[in-house]
Design an enzyme around this catalytic site. Structure first.
Site, PDB file in Angstrom:
ATOM      1  CG  HIS A 169      -6.794  -2.703   2.784  1.00 31.86           C
ATOM      2  ND1 HIS A 169      -7.773  -3.444   2.166  1.00 31.86           N
ATOM      3  CD2 HIS A 169      -5.632  -3.384   2.581  1.00 31.86           C
ATOM      4  CE1 HIS A 169      -7.225  -4.506   1.593  1.00 31.86           C
ATOM      5  NE2 HIS A 169      -5.930  -4.504   1.844  1.00 31.86           N
ATOM      6  CG  HIS A 221      -0.988   3.253  -1.398  1.00 29.07           C
ATOM      7  ND1 HIS A 221      -1.537   4.311  -0.718  1.00 29.07           N
ATOM      8  CD2 HIS A 221      -2.012   2.381  -1.593  1.00 29.07           C
ATOM      9  CE1 HIS A 221      -2.827   4.093  -0.530  1.00 29.07           C
ATOM     10  NE2 HIS A 221      -3.142   2.919  -1.041  1.00 29.07           N
ATOM     11  CE1 TYR A 224      -1.653  -6.534   1.474  1.00 29.80           C
ATOM     12  CE2 TYR A 224      -3.271  -6.143   3.224  1.00 29.80           C
ATOM     13  CZ  TYR A 224      -2.953  -6.230   1.876  1.00 29.80           C
ATOM     14  OH  TYR A 224      -3.936  -6.019   0.938  1.00 29.80           O
ATOM     15  NE  ARG A 251      -4.688  -5.097  -2.856  1.00 26.34           N
ATOM     16  CZ  ARG A 251      -3.512  -4.558  -2.546  1.00 26.34           C
ATOM     17  NH1 ARG A 251      -3.023  -4.677  -1.319  1.00 26.34           N
ATOM     18  NH2 ARG A 251      -2.814  -3.903  -3.447  1.00 26.34           N
ATOM     19  CG  HIS A 285     -10.143   4.579  -4.506  1.00 21.09           C
ATOM     20  ND1 HIS A 285      -9.047   4.967  -3.796  1.00 21.09           N
ATOM     21  CD2 HIS A 285      -9.974   3.248  -4.717  1.00 21.09           C
ATOM     22  CE1 HIS A 285      -8.238   3.929  -3.602  1.00 21.09           C
ATOM     23  NE2 HIS A 285      -8.783   2.878  -4.153  1.00 21.09           N
ATOM     24  CG  HIS A 310     -12.501   0.882  -3.665  1.00 20.43           C
ATOM     25  ND1 HIS A 310     -12.608   1.087  -5.020  1.00 20.43           N
ATOM     26  CD2 HIS A 310     -11.382   0.117  -3.481  1.00 20.43           C
ATOM     27  CE1 HIS A 310     -11.582   0.496  -5.627  1.00 20.43           C
ATOM     28  NE2 HIS A 310     -10.829  -0.114  -4.725  1.00 20.43           N
ATOM     29  CG  ASP A 353      -8.928  -1.787  -8.203  1.00 23.17           C
ATOM     30  OD1 ASP A 353      -7.762  -2.228  -8.218  1.00 23.17           O
ATOM     31  OD2 ASP A 353      -9.410  -1.191  -7.214  1.00 23.17           O
ATOM     32  CG  ASP A 358      -4.046  -3.148  -6.853  1.00 23.97           C
ATOM     33  OD1 ASP A 358      -4.776  -2.987  -7.847  1.00 23.97           O
ATOM     34  OD2 ASP A 358      -4.360  -2.774  -5.699  1.00 23.97           O
ATOM     35  CD  GLU A 368      -9.384  -3.350  -2.736  1.00 19.34           C
ATOM     36  OE1 GLU A 368      -8.152  -3.294  -2.681  1.00 19.34           O
ATOM     37  OE2 GLU A 368     -10.077  -2.487  -3.307  1.00 19.34           O
ATOM     38  CG  ASP A 385       7.341  22.736 -24.696  1.00 22.54           C
ATOM     39  OD1 ASP A 385       7.987  21.876 -24.067  1.00 22.54           O
ATOM     40  OD2 ASP A 385       7.611  23.076 -25.860  1.00 22.54           O
ATOM     41  CD  GLU A 442      -8.744  -4.453  -6.042  1.00 23.81           C
ATOM     42  OE1 GLU A 442      -7.511  -4.350  -6.206  1.00 23.81           O
ATOM     43  OE2 GLU A 442      -9.490  -3.485  -5.798  1.00 23.81           O
TER      44      GLU A 442
END
Ligand code: GLY
Ligand code: MN
Ligand code: MN
Length: 435
Positions: A345, A238, A386, A403, A356, A349, A266, A255, A382, A35, A405
């Site tokens: 990538h 990710h 890597y 990265r 996104h 975006h 972001d 990130d 961004e 619940d 961003e």
């Protein structure tokens, strides 16, 4: 509750649907286990048009000569309100959210065929939620069964996402104001993580610093699962486990962005765990930073969405050659996509209610053309590099993932980057020196 932007958006959508009818339900509550529920998050389309926070609600826009916007929502219920908290109920919701008419949610199924009858077109985000698709199909069939009574079901069904995504792509002043405030909070979270970072901490300790700053400053929390990736974990795009110890000789990539009044920020920053960039970390960092600068300079109204990615990519590929990760001409390496093991990538975006965000990237009959940037669009910038250990990769670069961003609005002559966390090597090292 500022009703104005929401009713303005409903009126704009009513103008799009002519004499049709549009149905926009909110998201269901989701059970986590037994619940216990996941924290409730309304549907972004529904919120965009209402600002109404409760589950079990649906907007109906009825087009035509006298356009009307209706809301079906939960009724007041003293018993449930003692356990779960305040509910507006239809009467208070009509006043507070500026609807023409409001009804009990429990009356919706019965009322829907009546609302659909003799409307030429129906607008709905088919496929968005199977339960709602089934509800609507059942209501259409109920109307069809009444043909002999002179009732006709809508003969045209349109995807509501088309006009709504087009609207959501251009942020109005209310949205831009919220997004700027979200960015201030998210930027403060990143600064705090930099300041508090120490070798041998766990990644989740930095996640906690960000979460603290977000909640302390009134944001709902994280806008998406945050990534706190020490060392080579940064090369997993990710990575969300955030449970490893931070090695003082490595970088950490964070990130993370907060959600404020339904809008996402972001931001990614990458910094040395011990507070000082090594020579090799510096070399790679400056390449990514230069790529981001080139991307920012390329964002202008009237240019295709992909242009800023192309600008960043060129700088990154040149950097890969300088670092001896690749060998060849820049154009040839871009053409052959030889850079993909190190940059896989796109450079950004759309950003808004969803991290996104809604909105097409391609347009034209064949979907072959990139969308043209226009003032009011919000996007992320961004670029990253890597470098996983692998054949032909110089050893001193192994496990470096960077990265950077930021978030920006397209303006009349370029873009406005509205996130402001420490970013240059000097700024980061300076913040990290402070206690
Ligand atoms: N945080 C998700 C992204 O950067 O796209
Ligand atoms: Mn991000
Ligand atoms: Mn992003």
């Amino acid at each position: 509750m500022n009703k104005i932007p929401f009713s303005t958006r409903r009126n704009a959508l009513l103008a799009e649907i002519g004499d049709g009818i549009a149905i926009i339900p909110t998201a269901p509550e989701r059970v986590r286990n037994r619940d216990s529920h996941h924290p409730y998050r309304f549907d972004s389309y529904f919120w965009y048009l209402s600002g109404f926070p409760e589950p079990e609600a649906v907007i109906v826009l009825v087009g035509g000569k006298t356009p009307r916007s209706l809301l079906f929502c939960r009724e007041k219920n003293e018993e449930r309100e003692i356990w779960e908290g305040f509910r507006y109920g239809p009467e208070a919701a009509r006043e507070a959210f500026g609807f023409d008419e409001t009804f009990a949610f429990s009356a919706f199924d019965e009322k829907l065929p009546e609302l659909l009858a003799n409307r030429r077109s129906l607008w709905h985000a088919l496929g968005h939620d199977a339960t709602w698709d089934a509800k609507i199909v059942a209501a259409l069939n109920t109307v069809r069964a009444q043909t002999r009574a002179g009732k006709r079901a809508p003969s045209q069904i349109h995807d509501l996402r088309e006009p709504l995504d087009r609207m959501r792509l251009l942020k109005d002043e209310h949205e831009r104001a919220i997004m700027r405030r979200a960015a201030v909070i998210a930027s403060a979270g990143h600064s705090r993580a930099m300041q508090r970072c120490r070798p041998d901490q766990f990644e989740y300790e930095l996640e906690a610093e960000l979460g603290y700053e977000f909640r302390k400053r009134g944001a709902a929390g994280h806008a998406y699962s945050p990534i706190v990736a020490g060392g080579a974990n940064a090369c997993i795009l990710h990575y969300v486990e955030n449970n490893k110890r931070l090695d003082g000789q490595t970088l950490v990539l964070i990130d993370a962005g907060c959600e404020l009044e339904a809008y996402a920020s972001d931001i990614t920053r990458t910094f040395p765990v011990n507070g000082t960039f090594s020579a090799v970390q510096r070399d790679v960092y400056e390449i990514v930073l230069a790529a981001q600068r080139a991307a920012i300079a390329a964002i202008k109204p009237g240019t295709p969405f992909i242009s800023y990615h192309d600008a960043a990519l060129r700088v990154l590929v040149r950097g890969m050659v300088d670092l001896k990760l690749l060998n060849g001409s820049i154009d040839g390496l871009i053409e052959s996509e030889a850079y993909k093991p190190f940059y896989m990538h796109r450079t950004g975006h759309w950003l808004g209610l969803d991290v996104h965000d809604a909105g097409d990237y391609k347009s034209g009959a064949e979907g072959a053309d990139w969308i043209t940037l226009q003032p009011g669009m919000a996007l992320t910038i961004e670029p990253g590099l890597y470098i996983r250990a692998g054949a032909g990769v110089p050893e001193h670069l192994h496990g470096i993932g960077i990265r950077i961003e930021d978030d920006a609005f397209v303006t009349s002559d370029g873009c406005e980057v509205y996130t402001h966390a420490p970013k240059t090597i000097a700024e980061i090292e300076d913040v990290m020196r402070r206690d």
